[in-house]
Scaffold this motif. Structure first.
Motif, mmCIF file in Angstrom:
data_model
loop_
_atom_site.group_PDB
_atom_site.id
_atom_site.type_symbol
_atom_site.label_atom_id
_atom_site.label_comp_id
_atom_site.label_asym_id
_atom_site.label_seq_id
_atom_site.Cartn_x
_atom_site.Cartn_y
_atom_site.Cartn_z
ATOM 1 N N ASP A 205 5.387 -9.699 12.774
ATOM 2 C CA ASP A 205 5.630 -10.151 11.400
ATOM 3 C C ASP A 205 4.358 -10.752 10.827
ATOM 4 N N GLU A 206 4.081 -10.415 9.576
ATOM 5 C CA GLU A 206 2.858 -10.863 8.900
ATOM 6 C C GLU A 206 1.625 -10.549 9.756
ATOM 7 N N MET A 224 1.832 -5.890 7.997
ATOM 8 C CA MET A 224 3.139 -5.317 8.330
ATOM 9 C C MET A 224 4.068 -6.378 8.901
ATOM 10 N N SER A 225 5.346 -6.205 8.593
ATOM 11 C CA SER A 225 6.406 -7.063 9.124
ATOM 12 C C SER A 225 7.652 -6.224 9.345
ATOM 13 N N LEU A 236 5.875 4.895 6.734
ATOM 14 C CA LEU A 236 5.455 3.869 5.785
ATOM 15 C C LEU A 236 3.964 3.969 5.471
ATOM 16 N N ARG A 240 2.238 4.479 1.786
ATOM 17 C CA ARG A 240 1.296 3.525 1.198
ATOM 18 C C ARG A 240 -0.081 4.139 0.957
ATOM 19 N N THR A 264 13.284 2.440 5.193
ATOM 20 C CA THR A 264 13.340 1.104 4.592
ATOM 21 C C THR A 264 14.769 0.583 4.450
ATOM 22 N N SER A 265 15.525 1.110 3.499
ATOM 23 C CA SER A 265 16.829 0.510 3.215
ATOM 24 C C SER A 265 17.972 1.509 3.098
ATOM 25 N N THR A 329 14.753 -5.304 7.680
ATOM 26 C CA THR A 329 14.008 -4.860 6.502
ATOM 27 C C THR A 329 12.505 -4.874 6.789
ATOM 28 N N THR A 331 8.386 -4.355 5.915
ATOM 29 C CA THR A 331 7.406 -4.353 4.820
ATOM 30 C C THR A 331 6.077 -3.871 5.381
ATOM 31 N N ARG A 333 2.487 -3.792 3.474
ATOM 32 C CA ARG A 333 1.810 -4.090 2.214
ATOM 33 C C ARG A 333 0.350 -3.659 2.277
#
Length: 361
Positions: A205-206, A224-225, A236, A240, A264-265, A329, A331, A333
């Motif tokens: 995470d982070e 990434m998390s 992903l 991106r 993702t969801s 979930t 992420t 970024r």
């Protein structure tokens, strides 16, 4: 705390103390119904009331942890479980791992009961008998070891539910996560849930991530998390990074929207007729192939940072699942495109790709 919950939890404790399995199940059902009917506040209060009970439970009463996990699925905060559930689940896996060896010593050739069988009492009686091979292990500990053969899956059901929550993962100490990974690895060959628990304990995470493309000398800084495996990471990353080369992005075909939704969801499973197709092969900064089957935590850091090097795909490598953990979930970024000088420095440090792995296709 809603007034009804303490009474119902008290009744549950009474039935556990009495040892009556039918009465315990009835009390569990009443508590579950009241918790779910009361909404998030009542559900959270139920989890908070159950959490202190968990360390001392085993056997049939491990279903109490399953109820706590169900409350989280229905909308409760999982945070009250952070100090107790990961440790208790880790202990259950550790104990479960030694049962076969102990049984071989104690049972004189009798087959080990299946975890789903009704032979829990026989296994407990055999392992807790007055045998010299117990070598000083007290009867209470040996009872918990024996019961772990039957209750481990209940602890893991609850753990998998709460470890999907990023805030929960953030407060679980690193040493507890390391123990979860270690004990999960020892029993994963006979428990899919243990394999999942180990993977969740390894989730980053982070986490900073640097991606470099040797073909274009472009580089990217990402964070990434909650990414469950490298197959999901492939999808992903393509979402991106693939775009207009004129704006510094990676040339190629954009991933289908359905692939990104699966990662993702959306529904994590993709149609067999329309799987996700890998857009590139990945190698780490030390030249090792990063297969879709692994997890991001396995990407070896280079000077303290996880680095991925993009290579063209060899053929169509299909991915049938967008993500392993449906309720986690992710992420990924894209923080910035690296300055050319930064990318040059990273490219000078990464090792050449070792392409002798048969799976690196």
């Amino acid at each position: 705390m809603p007034s009804e919950i303490p009474r119902l939890v008290g009744d549950l404790v009474t039935q556990m103390t009495s040892g009556s399995a039918p009465a315990y199940r009835t009390a569990m059902k009443r508590l579950a119904q009241a918790a779910r009917a009361g909404g998030p506040e009542t559900l959270t209060a139920t989890v908070e009331a159950l959490a202190p009970l968990l360390p001392g439970l085993s056997g049939d009463f491990a279903m109490t942890a399953v109820l706590a996990g169900a409350c989280v699925e229905w909308g409760a905060s999982p945070m009250a479980l952070a100090e107790v559930l990961p440790r208790r689940a880790s202990e259950a896996m550790m104990f479960n791992g030694v049962v076969p060896e102990l049984w071989d010593k104690a049972a004189r050739g009798r087959p080990l009961p299946e975890p789903e069988s009704a032979s829990a009492e026989d296994l407990v009686r055999t392992l807790t008998g007055p045998r010299r091979w117990r070598r000083g292990v007290d009867r209470n500990t040996m009872t918990r070891i024996a019961k772990s053969w039957f209750d481990m899956e209940d602890w893991l059901k609850a753990l998998i539910t709460v470890m999907a929550d990023a805030d929960f993962r953030a407060v679980v100490p690193d040493d507890v996560k390391a123990e979860l990974r270690e004990h999960a690895a020892a029993v994963a060959h006979r428990s899919q849930r243990a394999a999942w628990a180990g993977a969740l304990a390894a989730v980053l995470d982070e986490e900073p991530l640097v991606v470099v493309d040797p073909r274009t000398h472009q580089g990217y800084a990402l964070t990434m998390s909650g990414v469950g495996d490298n197959g999901q990471l492939h999808i992903l990353l393509a979402d991106r990074l693939v775009g207009d080369p004129g704006h510094g992005m990676v040339a190629g075909d954009r991933p289908a929207r359905s692939w990104v939704e699966a990662a993702t969801s959306g529904n994590p499973r993709l149609s067999p007729d329309a799987p996700a197709i890998r857009r590139f092969r990945l190698f780490d900064g030390q030249g090792a192939y990063v297969g879709p089957e692994g997890v991001p935590a396995d990407i070896a850091p280079l000077d303290g940072t996880r680095v991925l090097v993009l290579h063209p795909p060899n053929g169509d490598y299909a991915l049938g699942v967008g993500r392993v953990f449906e309720h986690m979930t992710p992420t990924l970024r894209l923080d910035r495109i690296l300055h050319p000088a930064e990318t040059k420095r990273w490219l000078a440090r990464v090792a050449p790709a070792v392409e002798n792995d048969l799976m690196a296709d």
